[in-house]
Write a protein that holds these residues in place. Structure first.
Motif, short mmCIF file in Angstrom:
data_model
loop_
_atom_site.label_atom_id
_atom_site.label_comp_id
_atom_site.label_asym_id
_atom_site.label_seq_id
_atom_site.Cartn_x
_atom_site.Cartn_y
_atom_site.Cartn_z
N PHE A 59 -39.46 -13.52 14.67
CA PHE A 59 -38.94 -13.99 15.96
C PHE A 59 -40.05 -13.98 17.01
N VAL A 60 -40.78 -12.87 17.07
CA VAL A 60 -41.86 -12.75 18.05
C VAL A 60 -42.94 -13.81 17.81
N ALA A 61 -43.26 -14.04 16.54
CA ALA A 61 -44.34 -14.99 16.23
C ALA A 61 -43.92 -16.43 16.43
N GLU A 62 -42.68 -16.75 16.10
CA GLU A 62 -42.31 -18.16 16.03
C GLU A 62 -41.64 -18.71 17.28
N VAL A 63 -41.03 -17.87 18.09
CA VAL A 63 -40.37 -18.40 19.28
C VAL A 63 -41.41 -18.73 20.34
N ASP A 64 -41.36 -19.94 20.85
CA ASP A 64 -42.33 -20.43 21.82
C ASP A 64 -41.71 -20.32 23.22
N ALA A 65 -41.93 -19.19 23.87
CA ALA A 65 -41.33 -18.96 25.19
C ALA A 65 -42.24 -18.05 26.00
N ALA A 66 -41.99 -18.02 27.31
CA ALA A 66 -42.80 -17.16 28.18
C ALA A 66 -42.64 -15.70 27.81
N ALA A 67 -41.43 -15.32 27.40
CA ALA A 67 -41.18 -13.94 26.99
C ALA A 67 -40.30 -13.91 25.76
N VAL A 68 -40.63 -13.01 24.86
CA VAL A 68 -39.85 -12.81 23.64
C VAL A 68 -39.52 -11.33 23.57
N LEU A 69 -38.23 -11.01 23.37
CA LEU A 69 -37.81 -9.62 23.42
C LEU A 69 -37.14 -9.19 22.12
N VAL A 70 -37.41 -7.97 21.74
CA VAL A 70 -36.74 -7.36 20.58
C VAL A 70 -35.99 -6.13 21.09
N ASN A 71 -34.70 -6.12 20.91
CA ASN A 71 -33.86 -4.95 21.26
C ASN A 71 -34.04 -4.51 22.71
N ALA A 72 -34.14 -5.49 23.62
CA ALA A 72 -34.22 -5.16 25.05
C ALA A 72 -33.62 -6.33 25.83
#
Lengths: 413, 413
Positions: free
Chosen positions: B351-364
Motif C-alpha cells: 500500500f505504501v509503495a503503490e499508492v500515489d498520494a501526498a500522504a499514505v497512512l498505515v493504522n493511523a
C-alpha cells in the motif's frame, strides 16, 4: 498510436517503474547502453538522413552540428547511460522523518514524479540522456523531439526500448512522440496523464511551453549572465574569470553575456580587458564610455543587454557603483548565474544577498553552474524558475516526495 | 491602484523583505498582531456588514459561518501571527553545501519566493494567516479575497499594514487585491511580477486557477480520501480510525470519504461498522452488497465515489482484494491522503509503495495529514501536486533556493 494512448501507456509503465529496485533500473541502463552501441550503424545511417535533409533545407551550420552524430558522439551517449547506472538512486531516500508524541512515525520519502514530458530541439543526444535520467529516477518519459531529428530519434528510441525489454521492463517507459504541432498542444493539455513538462531549447520554445501548458512546467531558462567587476576587484582575477566565462564555451547558457565595470576601476581595468578580449577574438559591444576607448568596440544597442548572444560577443558597460550594477542585473538579468569579482567582503555579501538568481558567484567563473561541475553526475537542465528546482537539476530534482505515516491505531484528539 | 501597479509595489517590497532579519520579521508579526487586536471593533463592524449582505443574498449557512468573525475567532487570528513569530526562519537555511576539489565553496541556501498571490474564498481569517506566513518566509503577498468578504478583508489588511509600518517595513508587502473578475485574470497572467499563485478553496476555484494561470501555481487540492480495511485488519483499530477520520471534522480535506472493505473481513466487520456509523449520524452510501445489509444504507451512485462530500456521508464498497482496492484508489483518489488498516506487513508495504498520494497512512487517521499535526507550526495549505511541495506546506515550502559559489579566482578547465 495517438498521443493519449501513448500517455496512458506511459502512466501504466510508470507504475511498475516507481517500485523498481535500483538493481533493476541499473541493469536496464546497461542494457539500453548495450543496445544503443549495437545499433550504431542503424543510428548513424538514420542520422545521416536527417543531416542530409537539414543541409538541403539550408539549416544553419551550428544547428546541423548539434543534429549530427558520429561514432564518438554516440559513444558519449552510451557512456552517459552507463554513468547513470553508477549514480545513487534518489527514489526511496528519506528526506526527513520523526515520531509524533503519540508514536506515529512520520517519514517524507522521495518518489518519482511519474510521467515526464521532454520537449526539445534537434539534438538526438538529448533523446538518450533524458531517457536515461528519467529511467534512473523512476519516471516514464515522453520524448517530443524535433521533426528534423525524427529518423535519428526513432533509431535511438528503438534501441533504448529494446534494452528495457531485455531486462523485463515495459518498453513504454520510453516513448518518442511524433506528429504535427497539434501533438505538442495535446501534450501541454494532458493534465493528469503527464506530471511535468520540461522544455529544453531556445527562448521561443521555452516561452511557448511555459505560457501554453496546463501541465506543470519546469522552465530551463536562458542565461543572460553578468560579471560585475567591483571597485575592489583584483584585476587578474577579473580578467581570468572574464575570459573563462566568455570564451571557453560561448554557446551555453552559463557563459558570460555582459560585463559591468565599476567606475573607480574602469580607467585601469578596461584597456587591459579590451586587449585580452581582442586576443581571444571577442567582439565588444560597449556603452559610449567603453566605445571611446577603442575603435574596435561596437557601440552597444539596448538589444545587446537584453538577450543571450551565445557567441563571441560581449556587452560591456561602466556603472557608477554597486547599486547601479545591481539595478542593471535586476532589469536585464534572466535569473540564471550572476558573478561579482571583488576583494570587499561587504560588496560580496550584498551581491550574494540581493541578486535574485539561480546561482550567485563571488570570484569564480559562471561556467561552474552546471550539474556536472557541481557533482550531480547527471543534469536534465538548469532551472531558472523558483518553484520545485532552481539551478542545475540532477536526479533528485526529477522526484517528488510522499509522506508516510505508520501507526498502530492512533487517531486525532 | 491598478493591479500591475500593486504587483510592482509588491515586487519592490519583496526585495527589502528578502534580506530582512528574523528579528525584524518577528517584530513585524507582533506589530501586526497588536494592530489587529486594537482594530477589533472596526474589523467586527466591517465583518457584520459582509455577514448581513451574505445572509440577505441567501448564502448557505455553512458559508456564512466561514465568513463570520467574532472576538474569539479574531483572537485566534491575532494569536496565529504571534505563533508565527515563535517559529524558526526558513530563509538563510543552508540546504546543503560542499567544497569543489579546486576549493570553490558551494552552498544551496533558502531564499524567499518573492511575490506570492493567494486567491481564496470568503474566509477573512485566511487574510491574516496567509499574510503572516508570507511575511515570516520573506515574501510579499497579494491577497485576492472574495468580494463577499471585502469589508472584512479591507479592515484586516489595513491593520496588518499599519503593523508593518510601525516597524519600518514597506506596507506594500501585504496588499489586498480588489476589483472584478478581470483582475483575477491579470493576476494569472502576471508572469515576472508574481512568482507563485496559491488558490485556496473549492475544486472549481482551484481548477480555474490551475488551468488558466501562466504564473506557476501550487495546487492545494481537494481530498477524496479512502480507508482500506484489509483482510488482516484489526477491527477495533479500523472502527476507531473510521470514526475519527469521518466524524471528527467532516468539512476538511483530510477527512474520510470512502471506505473499501476486503471481502474476507466484510461479513464480520461491516455490520459493526454500520452500527457505529449510525450512532455517529453518518449516512452510508453503499454498493449493492453493503446496501443489502441494512435498509438505512443509501444505494451508492457513481458520483458518491468521485467527489468530496465534506459532510457526514460515507461511501462504502466491498473489494475482492488489495489489488481491487488499489485500482479503486487509482481511479477515484485525488492524491491527498490514503489509509490502510492492516496487521499484514506485506499488505502495508504494498500500500505504501503503490499508492500515489501526498500522504499514505498505515493504522493511523488521515486527520493527521495537516501542518499543525506534523509539527510545521503553520500551514498555507495541503498540496496535491507533485512539483515543489506535496502534502502539508509549512514555511520552508514557501521558499526557493539559490546556489552560492565562493571562490578566489577559480575558472573551469
Amino acid at each position: 498510436m495517438d498521443f493519449t494512448a501513448q500517455a496512458r501507456a506511459a502512466k501504466d509503465a510508470s507504475r511498475a517503474l516507481a517500485t523498481a529496485t535500483r538493481a533493476t533500473k541499473d541493469a536496464a541502463l546497461h542494457a539500453m547502453a548495450d543496445a544503443l552501441a549495437t545499433a550504431e550503424a542503424d543510428v548513424l545511417a538514420a542520422n545521416a538522413t536527417d543531416v542530409a535533409a537539414a543541409e538541403q533545407a539550408g539549416t544553419a551550420a551550428s544547428l546541423v552540428d548539434r543534429l549530427r552524430l558520429d561514432p564518438s558522439r554516440l559513444a558519449g551517449m552510451v557512456d552517459g547511460l552507463r554513468q547513470l547506472a553508477a549514480l545513487p538512486d534518489p527514489v526511496g531516500d528519506v528526506v526527513r522523518g520523526w515520531s509524533r508524541p503519540d508514536g506515529v512515525q512520520v517519514r517524507q520519502v522521495r518518489v518519482p514524479l511519474g510521467v515526464v514530458g521532454i520537449i526539445y530541439e534537434a539534438r538526438p543526444n538529448v533523446t538518450a540522456d533524458a531517457a536515461g535520467i528519467c529511467l534512473k529516477s523512476g519516471n516514464a518519459v515522453l520524448l517530443r523531439g524535433s521533426s528534423s531529428a525524427l529518423h535519428s530519434n526513432t533509431a535511438v528510441t528503438a534501441a533504448l526500448r529494446a534494452g528495457l525489454e531485455r531486462v523485463g521492463l515495459d518498453a513504454d517507459a520510453v516513448q518518442l512522440v511524433t506528429g504535427g504541432r497539434e501533438v505538442t498542444k495535446e501534450m501541454m493539455a494532458a493534465r493528469g496523464l503527464v506530471d511535468v513538462l520540461i522544455p529544453r531549447g531556445g527562448a521561443g520554445l521555452i516561452e511557448a511551453v511555459v505560457t501554453g501548458s496546463q501541465v506543470p512546467v519546469i522552465e530551463t531558462g536562458t542565461g543572460n549572465c553578468h560579471l560585475v567587476v567591483d571597485a575592489d576587484a583584483d584585476p587578474g582575477t577579473a580578467l581570468g574569470i572574464m575570459v573563462n566565462a566568455k570564451v571557453q564555451r560561448p554557446s551555453v547558457c552559463n557563459s558570460l553575456e555582459t560585463m559591468l565595470v565599476h567606475r573607480d576601476i574602469a580607467a585601469g581595468f578596461l584597456p587591459r580587458a579590451l586587449a585580452v578580449l581582442a586576443e581571444h577574438g571577442v567582439t565588444v559591444h560597449g556603452d559610449p564610455e567603453v566605445a571611446a576607448l577603442d575603435e574596435a568596440v561596437v557601440p552597444a544597442e539596448e538589444d545587446d543587454f537584453t538577450g543571450e548572444a551565445l557567441s563571441l560577443d560581449l556587452s560591456v558597460a561602466v556603472v557608477d557603483d554597486l547599486d547601479a550594477a545591481l539595478a542593471h542585473i535586476r532589469r536585464y538579468g534572466s535569473g540564471h548565474s550572476e558573478t561579482i569579482v571583488t576583494e570587499s567582503r561587504r560588496a560580496a555579501d550584498r551581491f550574494v544577498a540581493e541578486v535574485d538568481a539561480a546561482a550567485v558567484l563571488v570570484n569564480a567563473s559562471s561556467r561552474f553552474v552546471d550539474g556536472g561541475e557541481l557533482g550531480f553526475g547527471a543534469e536534465i537542465g538548469i532551472s531558472t524558475q523558483k518553484l520545485h528546482a532552481r539551478g542545475p537539476m540532477g536526479l533528485a530534482e526529477m522526484t517528488s516526495t510522499k509522506f508516510v505515516l505508520l501507526g498502530d491505531g492512533q487517531v486525532r484528539a
